[in-house]
Every structure is written in structure tokens, then in C-alpha cells.
Design an enzyme around this catalytic site. Structure first.
Site, PDB file in Angstrom:
ATOM      1  N   ASN A  16      56.969 -35.854 -24.657  1.00  0.00           N
ATOM      2  CA  ASN A  16      56.089 -36.456 -25.674  1.00  0.00           C
ATOM      3  C   ASN A  16      56.536 -36.074 -27.080  1.00  0.00           C
ATOM      4  O   ASN A  16      56.456 -36.882 -28.009  1.00  0.00           O
ATOM      5  CB  ASN A  16      54.624 -36.065 -25.430  1.00  0.00           C
ATOM      6  CG  ASN A  16      54.002 -36.923 -24.348  1.00  0.00           C
ATOM      7  OD1 ASN A  16      53.760 -38.107 -24.560  1.00  0.00           O
ATOM      8  ND2 ASN A  16      53.782 -36.337 -23.175  1.00  0.00           N
ATOM      9  N   ILE A  96      44.139 -23.677 -23.680  1.00  0.00           N
ATOM     10  CA  ILE A  96      42.900 -24.203 -24.270  1.00  0.00           C
ATOM     11  C   ILE A  96      42.580 -23.411 -25.535  1.00  0.00           C
ATOM     12  O   ILE A  96      42.594 -22.172 -25.540  1.00  0.00           O
ATOM     13  CB  ILE A  96      41.746 -24.144 -23.243  1.00  0.00           C
ATOM     14  CG1 ILE A  96      42.016 -25.151 -22.114  1.00  0.00           C
ATOM     15  CG2 ILE A  96      40.401 -24.451 -23.914  1.00  0.00           C
ATOM     16  CD1 ILE A  96      41.004 -25.164 -21.000  1.00  0.00           C
ATOM     17  N   LEU A  97      42.324 -24.140 -26.612  1.00  0.00           N
ATOM     18  CA  LEU A  97      42.059 -23.496 -27.901  1.00  0.00           C
ATOM     19  C   LEU A  97      40.559 -23.318 -28.105  1.00  0.00           C
ATOM     20  O   LEU A  97      39.770 -24.199 -27.745  1.00  0.00           O
ATOM     21  CB  LEU A  97      42.657 -24.352 -29.029  1.00  0.00           C
ATOM     22  CG  LEU A  97      44.183 -24.500 -28.960  1.00  0.00           C
ATOM     23  CD1 LEU A  97      44.672 -25.615 -29.866  1.00  0.00           C
ATOM     24  CD2 LEU A  97      44.869 -23.180 -29.309  1.00  0.00           C
ATOM     25  N   ASN A 111      45.442 -34.681 -29.109  1.00  0.00           N
ATOM     26  CA  ASN A 111      45.994 -34.294 -27.810  1.00  0.00           C
ATOM     27  C   ASN A 111      46.284 -35.538 -26.998  1.00  0.00           C
ATOM     28  O   ASN A 111      45.564 -36.529 -27.101  1.00  0.00           O
ATOM     29  CB  ASN A 111      44.980 -33.423 -27.059  1.00  0.00           C
ATOM     30  CG  ASN A 111      45.477 -32.991 -25.690  1.00  0.00           C
ATOM     31  OD1 ASN A 111      46.625 -32.539 -25.551  1.00  0.00           O
ATOM     32  ND2 ASN A 111      44.651 -33.125 -24.669  1.00  0.00           N
ATOM     33  N   HIS A 113      46.480 -36.796 -23.121  1.00  0.00           N
ATOM     34  CA  HIS A 113      46.059 -36.381 -21.777  1.00  0.00           C
ATOM     35  C   HIS A 113      46.457 -37.475 -20.785  1.00  0.00           C
ATOM     36  O   HIS A 113      46.225 -38.658 -21.046  1.00  0.00           O
ATOM     37  CB  HIS A 113      44.548 -36.132 -21.746  1.00  0.00           C
ATOM     38  CG  HIS A 113      44.093 -35.638 -20.410  1.00  0.00           C
ATOM     39  ND1 HIS A 113      44.278 -34.346 -19.998  1.00  0.00           N
ATOM     40  CD2 HIS A 113      43.503 -36.288 -19.374  1.00  0.00           C
ATOM     41  CE1 HIS A 113      43.819 -34.213 -18.762  1.00  0.00           C
ATOM     42  NE2 HIS A 113      43.336 -35.374 -18.365  1.00  0.00           N
ATOM     43  N   GLU A 151      35.888 -28.439 -29.520  1.00  0.00           N
ATOM     44  CA  GLU A 151      35.716 -27.225 -28.703  1.00  0.00           C
ATOM     45  C   GLU A 151      35.555 -27.517 -27.212  1.00  0.00           C
ATOM     46  O   GLU A 151      35.634 -26.601 -26.393  1.00  0.00           O
ATOM     47  CB  GLU A 151      34.516 -26.410 -29.236  1.00  0.00           C
ATOM     48  CG  GLU A 151      33.149 -27.028 -29.032  1.00  0.00           C
ATOM     49  CD  GLU A 151      32.814 -28.157 -30.014  1.00  0.00           C
ATOM     50  OE1 GLU A 151      33.682 -28.518 -30.851  1.00  0.00           O
ATOM     51  OE2 GLU A 151      31.688 -28.682 -29.913  1.00  0.00           O
TER      52      GLU A 151
HETATM   53  C1  GAR Z   1      52.198 -34.775 -20.227  1.00  0.00           C
HETATM   54  O1  GAR Z   1      51.969 -35.621 -19.137  1.00  0.00           O
HETATM   55  C2  GAR Z   1      50.900 -34.509 -20.969  1.00  0.00           C
HETATM   56  O2  GAR Z   1      50.065 -35.608 -21.034  1.00  0.00           O
HETATM   57  C3  GAR Z   1      50.296 -33.449 -20.107  1.00  0.00           C
HETATM   58  O3  GAR Z   1      51.372 -32.619 -19.730  1.00  0.00           O
HETATM   59  C4  GAR Z   1      52.591 -33.379 -19.741  1.00  0.00           C
HETATM   60  C5  GAR Z   1      53.563 -32.704 -20.673  1.00  0.00           C
HETATM   61  O4  GAR Z   1      54.817 -33.318 -20.627  1.00  0.00           O
HETATM   62  N1  GAR Z   1      49.258 -32.728 -20.816  1.00  0.00           N
HETATM   63  C6  GAR Z   1      48.174 -32.262 -20.237  1.00  0.00           C
HETATM   64  O5  GAR Z   1      47.953 -32.350 -19.052  1.00  0.00           O
HETATM   65  C7  GAR Z   1      47.186 -31.613 -21.188  1.00  0.00           C
HETATM   66  N2  GAR Z   1      45.901 -31.503 -20.585  1.00  0.00           N
HETATM   67  P1  GAR Z   1      55.886 -33.144 -21.786  1.00  0.00           P
HETATM   68  O6  GAR Z   1      56.064 -31.654 -22.054  1.00  0.00           O
HETATM   69  O7  GAR Z   1      57.140 -33.754 -21.206  1.00  0.00           O
HETATM   70  O8  GAR Z   1      55.398 -33.880 -22.997  1.00  0.00           O
END
Ligand code: GAR
Length: 203
Positions: A16, A96-97, A111, A113, A151
Site C-alpha cells: 500500500n 492499535i493507537l 487507515n 482496512h 479511538e
Molecule cells: C493490507 O491488506 C492492509 O489492508 C492490512 O494489512 C495489509 C498490509 O499489506 N491492514 C490491516 O489489516 C489493518 N487492520 P501491505 O504492508 O502490503 O500494505
């Protein structure tokens, strides 16, 4: 000021982050500029992506902060302040912040998700686990969400969502890849540009 100063927080592969870097290089992200990458894992491949793009990368681990969440967040906040960051993007940041942190940047933390919130989100739902849960439930459509961070884990205002079809025979890995390719890598840069543009009008 010509562009919002963006920090991207990462923990892993950084695809990402790469989508954001690519969008910046293609001119799709022009209201904001990535000026800092912070990883809470020393071996995150995302750091290499930052390095290749000429973006400073900093490692801040909870362990280095004595395992203390307050000290960990304070260290990150100090780094953000030192770099005069306007906007924070959590791109696969697996920590988690607390409210103390999120209150410091209201509507300035985004963020991504990997599900259609409110499905498969909140504490415990991250990375592949999200796709495992979607497959276990048997949903036929999933997707990704970009939202503001407050939060409540995955509880902030939704900015963009995109649906992705689940296919017969999907594994968590194949589904994760499709959700990234068809949703995350598109809506994250788009949302960051939208929010940066608005921020620029305010600043
Ligand atoms: C992504 O799928 C992102 O959406 C997810 O982790 C992966 C990170 O991939 N994030 C979460 O689950 C947050 N709750 P990346 O390091 O290749 O971007």
C-alpha cells in the site's frame, strides 16, 4: 504551502505504501507529499520501498521503548512533529493507537482496512485474518475500506469503500491479493489525495 506533508506508518510488505509512491510519481497524488515512513518492525520490506523512492525511513519499535505503549506513541509523535507532518496514513500498520495519539491528529489519520467495514473489523481483525474470517463466513462479496482513525479500532468515519468478489476456491492468500489489486491500491491513493486536497484548502 504547496502540498500536505504525509507520514506513512507501516509494519510489513508495504504494497500500500508502494501504491502511494506510484500514485505520487504518476501525478495522481499531488496535493500531498510523502516525506516520512515510520515502521514499527526493523525488517519490514516497506522500508526498502521507501529507501528506493528516496523517502526517509525510521524504525520505532515498542521494544526499543521498553515495551511501553505510551513511550512508543510519544516517540512516534515526536518524530511526526519534528517532520512537521500534516497527515498520517496507516498502511498495514499493525499496532492499535490509543486515544491520546488519535486525538493529536483529529481527521488527519487515515487507515486502509481489507474488508467492507463494519464486516470483519475491530481488534483482532488484521492482515490475512480478515480474509480467513470472510471465507469462513462464506461471504460472496468483500472489499476494502479507507477511513479516518479515531479511538475505536476501525471505527472512524468511512471515506471510501470498494467491493471485490470472492471466487470459488479462494484461499485467504488469493483473496487478499485480489482485494489489494482491485480495491486497496486504488482507493488508498484516491482517499489520500481527497483528504490532502481538503487539508490544503484549510491550511
Ligand atoms: C493490507 O491488506 C492492509 O489492508 C492490512 O494489512 C495489509 C498490509 O499489506 N491492514 C490491516 O489489516 C489493518 N487492520 P501491505 O504492508 O502490503 O500494505
Amino acid at each position: 504551502m504547496s502540498a500536505a506533508r504525509i507520514a506513512v506508518l507501516v509494519s510489513g510488505g508495504g504494497t500500500n505504501l508502494q501504491a502511494l509512491i506510484d500514485a505520487q510519481q504518476q501525478g495522481l497524488l499531488s496535493s500531498g507529499q510523502i516525506v516520512l515512513v515510520i515502521s514499527n518492525k526493523a525488517d519490514a520490506y516497506a522500508l526498502e520501498r521507501a529507501n528506493k523512492a528516496g523517502i526517509p525511513g525510521v524504525v520505532i519499535t515498542k521494544k526499543d521503548c521498553g515495551g511501553d505503549q505510551v513511550a512508543f506513541e510519544e516517540t512516534i509523535l515526536a518524530q511526526l512533529a519534528a517532520c512537521e507532518i500534516d497527515l498520517i496514513v496507516l498502511a498495514g500498520f499493525m499496532s492499535i493507537l490509543s486515544q491520546r495519539f488519535t486525538d493529536a491528529y483529529p481527521k488527519r489519520i487515515l487507515n486502509v482496512h481489507p474488508s467492507l467495514i463494519p464486516a470483519f473489523c475491530g481488534a483482532g481483525f488484521y492482515g490475512l485474518r480478515v480474509h480467513e474470517a470472510a471465507l469462513a463466513k462464506g461471504v460472496k462479496v468483500t472489499g476494502a475500506t479507507v477511513h479516518f482513525v479515531n479511538e475505536i479500532p476501525d471505527g472512524g468515519e468511512i471515506i471510501l469503500q470498494k467491493a471485490v468478489e470472492v471466487q470459488a476456491g479462494d484461499t485467504p492468500e488469493t483473496l487478499q491479493r485480489r482485494v489489494m489489486e482491485q480495491a486497496e491500491w486504488l482507493i488508498l491513493p484516491e482517499a489520500v489525495e481527497m483528504v490532502s486536497e481538503k487539508l490544503m484548502q484549510q491550511l
